[in-house]
Design an enzyme around this catalytic site. Structure first.
Site, PDB file in Angstrom:
ATOM      1  N   ILE A  49       1.095  -0.988  -0.409  1.00  0.00           N
ATOM      2  CA  ILE A  49      -0.066  -0.059  -0.333  1.00  0.00           C
ATOM      3  C   ILE A  49       1.405   1.271   0.100  1.00  0.00           C
ATOM      4  CG2 ILE A  49      -2.030   1.151   1.280  1.00  0.00           C
ATOM      5  CD1 ILE A  49      -2.823  -1.721   2.398  1.00  0.00           C
ATOM      6  N   PRO A  50       0.828   2.014  -1.223  1.00  0.00           N
ATOM      7  CA  PRO A  50       2.008   2.999  -1.409  1.00  0.00           C
ATOM      8  C   PRO A  50       2.445   3.787  -0.530  1.00  0.00           C
ATOM      9  CG  PRO A  50       0.709   2.932  -3.170  1.00  0.00           C
ATOM     10  CD  PRO A  50       0.392   1.688  -2.478  1.00  0.00           C
ATOM     11  N   CYS A  51       2.289   4.506   0.557  1.00  0.00           N
ATOM     12  CA  CYS A  51       2.001   5.373   1.098  1.00  0.00           C
ATOM     13  C   CYS A  51       3.895   6.224   0.874  1.00  0.00           C
ATOM     14  CB  CYS A  51       2.519   5.091   2.152  1.00  0.00           C
ATOM     15  SG  CYS A  51       3.843   3.772   3.271  1.00  0.00           S
ATOM     16  N   HIS A  52       5.360   5.321   0.549  1.00  0.00           N
ATOM     17  CA  HIS A  52       6.344   6.257  -0.382  1.00  0.00           C
ATOM     18  C   HIS A  52       6.217   7.076  -0.849  1.00  0.00           C
ATOM     19  CE1 HIS A  52       5.439   2.061  -2.358  1.00  0.00           C
ATOM     20  NE2 HIS A  52       6.589   2.641  -3.663  1.00  0.00           N
ATOM     21  N   ARG A  53       4.268   6.773  -1.756  1.00  0.00           N
ATOM     22  CA  ARG A  53       3.633   8.190  -2.719  1.00  0.00           C
ATOM     23  C   ARG A  53       3.645   9.262  -2.181  1.00  0.00           C
ATOM     24  NH1 ARG A  53       1.091   2.743  -6.766  1.00  0.00           N
ATOM     25  NH2 ARG A  53       3.488   1.668  -6.647  1.00  0.00           N
TER      26      ARG A  53
END
Length: 153
Positions: A116-120
């Site tokens: 779940i791409p919280c790095h984006r």
């Protein structure tokens, strides 16, 4: 059930319950379960790190068991950020009708970083933080892997 793997960012351990991934931790627990969800998650993560996968399909428990409407909308909003693109905390806050601080806290509590791409999600004037091992340096490495490094300049 758990399964550990080596990634370009260091060791990871993924945890599954009831056929869905519930956690991704930045450590090697030496686990080797052959649970189908774990094997799928490992294969998808390896393909992601090899530049061959842009969307994860493995079942993820936070999407199915979110305790509040905000959590459900938040996780879905992260998944809708395309590979190689970013959003600002404030943009997500406006979209979800919450504060940018709430978005930052939710990103920090994401149990499935990378998947779940919280790095984006970036700050308006910088990268913002990152809860994974290595902090912001890991966030930058993930964005570079996705071809979003030009957004950092």
């Amino acid at each position: 059930m758990k399964r550990s793997l080596t990634s370009p960012l260091g060791p990871l351990t993924i945890t599954a319950e009831d056929g869905a991934i519930v956690a991704l931790d930045w450590k090697d627990e030496g686990a080797g379960s052959r649970d189908p969800a774990l094997l799928t998650a490992e294969a998808e993560l390896q393909a992601y790190f090899a530049g061959q996968l842009t969307v994860f399909s493995v079942p993820m428990a936070p999407l199915m068991t979110a305790k509040t409407p905000f959590q459900k909308r938040f996780f879905q909003a992260l998944l809708e950020i395309p590979f190689g693109e970013t959003r600002e905390y404030g943009q997500l806050a406006d979209d979800l009708g919450v504060s940018a601080q709430a978005i930052g806290q939710a990103c920090g509590a994401n149990p499935l970083p990378i998947l779940i791409p919280c790095h984006r999600v970036l700050g308006a004037a910088g990268l913002g933080g990152y809860s994974g091992a290595g902090g912001v340096e890991t966030k930058v490495a993930l964005l570079r892997l996705e071809g979003a490094a030009s957004l950092l300049i």
